[in-house]
Design an enzyme around this catalytic site. Structure first.
Site, PDB file in Angstrom:
ATOM      1  N   ASN A 199       2.035   2.435  14.777  1.00 21.98           N
ATOM      2  CA  ASN A 199       1.124   1.428  14.218  1.00 21.98           C
ATOM      3  C   ASN A 199       1.208   1.305  12.696  1.00 21.98           C
ATOM      4  O   ASN A 199       0.901   0.259  12.143  1.00 21.98           O
ATOM      5  CB  ASN A 199      -0.322   1.677  14.669  1.00 21.98           C
ATOM      6  CG  ASN A 199      -0.815   3.072  14.366  1.00 21.98           C
ATOM      7  OD1 ASN A 199      -0.052   3.949  13.965  1.00 21.98           O
ATOM      8  ND2 ASN A 199      -2.104   3.295  14.555  1.00 21.98           N
ATOM      9  N   TYR A 200       1.637   2.384  12.024  1.00 23.00           N
ATOM     10  CA  TYR A 200       1.870   2.333  10.570  1.00 23.00           C
ATOM     11  C   TYR A 200       3.166   3.085  10.270  1.00 23.00           C
ATOM     12  O   TYR A 200       3.148   4.136   9.619  1.00 23.00           O
ATOM     13  CB  TYR A 200       0.693   2.947   9.797  1.00 23.00           C
ATOM     14  CG  TYR A 200      -0.566   2.120   9.873  1.00 23.00           C
ATOM     15  CD1 TYR A 200      -0.823   1.131   8.928  1.00 23.00           C
ATOM     16  CD2 TYR A 200      -1.497   2.317  10.884  1.00 23.00           C
ATOM     17  CE1 TYR A 200      -1.978   0.358   8.993  1.00 23.00           C
ATOM     18  CE2 TYR A 200      -2.652   1.552  10.964  1.00 23.00           C
ATOM     19  CZ  TYR A 200      -2.890   0.577  10.011  1.00 23.00           C
ATOM     20  OH  TYR A 200      -4.035  -0.183  10.085  1.00 23.00           O
ATOM     21  N   GLU A 210      -2.399  14.674  13.304  1.00 16.24           N
ATOM     22  CA  GLU A 210      -3.484  13.716  13.506  1.00 16.24           C
ATOM     23  C   GLU A 210      -3.198  13.014  14.815  1.00 16.24           C
ATOM     24  O   GLU A 210      -2.205  12.318  14.962  1.00 16.24           O
ATOM     25  CB  GLU A 210      -3.547  12.730  12.339  1.00 16.24           C
ATOM     26  CG  GLU A 210      -4.833  11.916  12.348  1.00 16.24           C
ATOM     27  CD  GLU A 210      -4.673  10.590  13.070  1.00 16.24           C
ATOM     28  OE1 GLU A 210      -5.166  10.479  14.221  1.00 16.24           O
ATOM     29  OE2 GLU A 210      -4.066   9.681  12.496  1.00 16.24           O
ATOM     30  N   CYS A 235      -6.011   4.569  14.943  1.00 12.61           N
ATOM     31  CA  CYS A 235      -6.717   5.797  15.318  1.00 12.61           C
ATOM     32  C   CYS A 235      -8.142   5.793  14.787  1.00 12.61           C
ATOM     33  O   CYS A 235      -9.031   6.421  15.363  1.00 12.61           O
ATOM     34  CB  CYS A 235      -5.956   7.025  14.821  1.00 12.61           C
ATOM     35  SG  CYS A 235      -5.614   7.007  13.057  1.00 12.61           S
ATOM     36  N   THR A 236      -8.379   5.075  13.674  1.00  8.15           N
ATOM     37  CA  THR A 236      -9.727   5.006  13.107  1.00  8.15           C
ATOM     38  C   THR A 236     -10.479   3.747  13.527  1.00  8.15           C
ATOM     39  O   THR A 236     -11.466   3.373  12.897  1.00  8.15           O
ATOM     40  CB  THR A 236      -9.671   5.063  11.567  1.00  8.15           C
ATOM     41  OG1 THR A 236      -8.802   4.030  11.090  1.00  8.15           O
ATOM     42  CG2 THR A 236      -9.190   6.418  11.071  1.00  8.15           C
ATOM     43  N   THR A 271      10.102   4.785  17.922  1.00  8.05           N
ATOM     44  CA  THR A 271      11.064   3.768  18.365  1.00  8.05           C
ATOM     45  C   THR A 271      10.597   2.386  17.926  1.00  8.05           C
ATOM     46  O   THR A 271      11.326   1.645  17.272  1.00  8.05           O
ATOM     47  CB  THR A 271      11.246   3.826  19.889  1.00  8.05           C
ATOM     48  OG1 THR A 271      11.770   5.111  20.242  1.00  8.05           O
ATOM     49  CG2 THR A 271      12.237   2.764  20.348  1.00  8.05           C
ATOM     50  N   ARG A 293       0.841  -1.211   0.000  1.00 10.81           N
ATOM     51  CA  ARG A 293       0.000   0.000   0.000  1.00 10.81           C
ATOM     52  C   ARG A 293       0.872   1.256   0.000  1.00 10.81           C
ATOM     53  O   ARG A 293       0.550   2.246  -0.658  1.00 10.81           O
ATOM     54  CB  ARG A 293      -0.903  -0.021   1.234  1.00 10.81           C
ATOM     55  CG  ARG A 293      -1.714   1.244   1.471  1.00 10.81           C
ATOM     56  CD  ARG A 293      -2.450   1.154   2.794  1.00 10.81           C
ATOM     57  NE  ARG A 293      -3.191   2.367   3.113  1.00 10.81           N
ATOM     58  CZ  ARG A 293      -3.823   2.571   4.251  1.00 10.81           C
ATOM     59  NH1 ARG A 293      -3.817   1.627   5.192  1.00 10.81           N
ATOM     60  NH2 ARG A 293      -4.480   3.696   4.476  1.00 10.81           N
ATOM     61  N   ARG A 339      -9.006   5.177   7.231  1.00  7.07           N
ATOM     62  CA  ARG A 339      -8.216   6.306   6.728  1.00  7.07           C
ATOM     63  C   ARG A 339      -8.222   6.348   5.212  1.00  7.07           C
ATOM     64  O   ARG A 339      -8.163   7.412   4.604  1.00  7.07           O
ATOM     65  CB  ARG A 339      -6.768   6.215   7.239  1.00  7.07           C
ATOM     66  CG  ARG A 339      -5.920   7.420   6.884  1.00  7.07           C
ATOM     67  CD  ARG A 339      -4.586   7.373   7.593  1.00  7.07           C
ATOM     68  NE  ARG A 339      -3.733   6.293   7.147  1.00  7.07           N
ATOM     69  CZ  ARG A 339      -2.844   6.402   6.146  1.00  7.07           C
ATOM     70  NH1 ARG A 339      -2.718   7.540   5.504  1.00  7.07           N
ATOM     71  NH2 ARG A 339      -2.089   5.385   5.810  1.00  7.07           N
ATOM     72  N   THR A 399       1.303  13.840  22.504  1.00  7.02           N
ATOM     73  CA  THR A 399       2.541  14.564  22.241  1.00  7.02           C
ATOM     74  C   THR A 399       2.323  15.653  21.202  1.00  7.02           C
ATOM     75  O   THR A 399       2.959  16.714  21.248  1.00  7.02           O
ATOM     76  CB  THR A 399       3.635  13.599  21.731  1.00  7.02           C
ATOM     77  OG1 THR A 399       3.777  12.540  22.677  1.00  7.02           O
ATOM     78  CG2 THR A 399       4.965  14.298  21.567  1.00  7.02           C
ATOM     79  N   GLY A 445      -0.220  10.720  19.353  1.00  5.27           N
ATOM     80  CA  GLY A 445      -1.155  10.982  20.433  1.00  5.27           C
ATOM     81  C   GLY A 445      -0.993  12.357  21.046  1.00  5.27           C
ATOM     82  O   GLY A 445      -0.764  13.353  20.360  1.00  5.27           O
ATOM     83  N   GLU A 498      -9.365   6.604  24.977  1.00  9.60           N
ATOM     84  CA  GLU A 498      -9.008   5.781  23.821  1.00  9.60           C
ATOM     85  C   GLU A 498      -8.123   4.626  24.285  1.00  9.60           C
ATOM     86  O   GLU A 498      -6.972   4.836  24.650  1.00  9.60           O
ATOM     87  CB  GLU A 498      -8.266   6.649  22.800  1.00  9.60           C
ATOM     88  CG  GLU A 498      -7.910   5.942  21.515  1.00  9.60           C
ATOM     89  CD  GLU A 498      -7.165   6.849  20.540  1.00  9.60           C
ATOM     90  OE1 GLU A 498      -7.184   6.539  19.334  1.00  9.60           O
ATOM     91  OE2 GLU A 498      -6.552   7.844  20.974  1.00  9.60           O
TER      92      GLU A 498
END
Length: 496
Positions: free
Chosen positions: A169-170, A264, A298-299, A195, A116, A451, A248, A246, A391
């Protein structure tokens, strides 16, 4: 595989190197940062702990490289991006291996992320040529009181140095979603990967290196946030920050100063289910939206707001599907894999225990082994429970029963988040009315939040972010308008 073959240059046998001036380097700090495998909870990789002096050097090189890159023809920029995309897809296996070991992403999903990402880079190259190849021509007499004595030419020019900070996560896909628009627009890029996910990102950067981009145009620095985090985001050499993550991000936005921001920052995506909804469709989307990649999206569906009259039936359908989810190691393509860190697992457990103390209905027994948390559906959740608002970023989903559409909209809009939401109904009129009322950047009708596709606009409101992503929006955001006005000695009219 990872760190071998064409990727041998990025690894010194113990620690992965960082990327600067078109070369793979060791940090002068002599220190490294451990990357813990979420499944084994043991150190899997190590990356360089870059220092502030090295960040200064990267910024200096990025600034000078960008000046030359801005003079590179659009077709040439696109050509190099297409080449990088092909290399990225060719080497999907070793990059996917890193994603499995660093962030416990199921193997098939890890490969999908890399493919992708390659597709995104290619699409961005094509879209960039179209967007940036066109300008605008204005004439002065279109505004009252003016004659045609001025011609205005507008074009899009690069911002300069883009600081890209993707999430764990991505770490590949959300990195290239920042890198490709920046490069096609004529910017240079400094990447600070998360990290967890850093090694996959370093492999991805090497694909751009192999494509032959100019030295210094792309840099990738790794290290501790406490050492280089604020130093990077507040660096005077940065002209734009694109951040996904997040809380941050809120701190970054307050410190960044007068530069464009693309942020985001997560969500509490609500799923509103009306009485006339296709409950089998709803259940399938709740499983897909709430539990894919263990809810670490996040989605992801984060709260189900279902009309009381159909709540029992929906909960039973979701329970039946949860029972079929496989739980285990990412190498085995399990549906539910360990969450990324022990601290994440502890946070999720805290939300579960709070719901238990306040008498939520547990549709499954709560079970945890290390970072691995079994999927859990919580029914009869009330607004006084933390899980109703916070969340979890894990495989735990609350169900709140509502007695009216207005009650569902109110709960959605009372959240400090506003990324996405979804509504399930067969009545398109109700769907549009509810969509208009939901305070979120996107509303999905009869589908779980998502997304993609990657060229769709993607944005949040409130604490979910600033600005809009998606290929076209990112290219536009990473450029500024330049205007040239031609002043004529006398009014001029075509064919006049």
């Amino acid at each position: 595989m990872a760190g071998n073959g064409v990727f041998a240059d990025i690894f010194d046998g113990e620690v992965y190197k960082y990327y600067s001036e078109g070369e793979w380097k060791k940090s002068s700090s002599g220190k490294s940062v451990a990357i813990i495998n979420p499944t084994t909870r043991k150190t899997q990789y190590r990356v360089q702990a870059c220092n502030q002096e090295e960040v200064n050097k990267v910024m200096e090189i990025a600034k000078s490289a960008q000046k030359l890159w801005a003079k590179t023809p659009l077709w040439k920029r696109a050509e190099l991006l297409h080449k990088a995309a092909a290399i990225l897809k060719e080497h999907k296996a070793p990059i996917a291996e890193c994603l499995v070991k660093e962030i416990a992403k199921p193997a098939k999903d890890a490969v999908t992320e890399v493919v992708r990402s390659g597709d995104l880079v290619s699409y961005c190259a094509e879209e960039g040529v179209r967007i940036l190849g066109e300008g605008k021509f204005l004439v002065s007499d279109s505004f009252p009181g003016n004659e045609r004595t001025k011609y205005c030419l507008t074009s899009k020019i690069p911002l300069g140095v883009i600081l890209a900070i993707p999430p764990f996560n991505y770490p590949v896909n959300l990195a290239v979603s920042k890198i490709a628009p920046a490069l096609i627009a004529g910017n240079s890029i400094v990447l600070k990967p998360p990290t967890q996910g850093a090694v996959a990102a370093l492999h991805m950067v090497h694909c751009f290196h192999l494509a032959g981009f100019p030295k210094g145009l792309i840099s990738c620095v790794t290290g501790k946030g406490s050492e280089i985090g604020d130093f990077l985001t507040m660096h005077p050499g940065v002209d734009c920050i694109s951040f996904t993550g997040g809380d941050t991000g809120v701190a970054i936005s307050k410190k960044a100063g007068m530069i464009p921001l693309q942020m985001e920052l997560g969500g509490k995506d609500a799923c509103i289910v009306l009485e006339d909804a296709d409950l089998d469709l709803v259940a399938a989307n709740i499983i897909k939206g709430g539990f894919s990649y263990s809810g670490q999206r996040c989605t992801a569906v984060k709260v189900v707001l279902v009309m009381e009259s159909v709540a029992d039936a929906l909960v039973e359908k979701v329970k039946a599907r949860v029972a079929k989810l496989t739980v285990g190691a990412p190498e085995d393509d399990s549906d539910i894999t360990p969450v990324v860190t022990e601290s994440s697992a502890n946070f999720i457990e805290g939300l579960v225990m709070d719901a238990k103390e306040k008498d939520a209905t547990f549709c499954q027994e709560y079970k945890r082994e290390g970072n691995l948390i079994w999927p859990l559906l919580l029914d009869n959740v009330r607004p006084d429970m933390r899980i109703a608002w916070e969340e979890p970023f894990g495989p735990v989903l609350p169900v709140i029963r509502i007695n009216s559409v207005e009650e569902g909209i109110h709960h959605c809009n009372a959240s400090n988040f506003g990324l996405q939401g979804c509504v399930f109904t067969k009545d398109i009129n109700k769907a549009i009315l509810i969509s208009d009322a939901m305070e979120t950047g996107t509303v999905q009708i009869n589908s779980a939040p998502a997304r993609g596709p990657d060229h769709f606009p993607f944005q949040g409101i409130k604490d979910s972010g600033i600005g809009s992503q998606g290929v076209t929006n990112s290219i536009n955001m990473m450029t500024k308008v330049k205007t040239t006005v031609i002043n004529l000695p006398t009014p001029s009219y075509t064919m006049g």
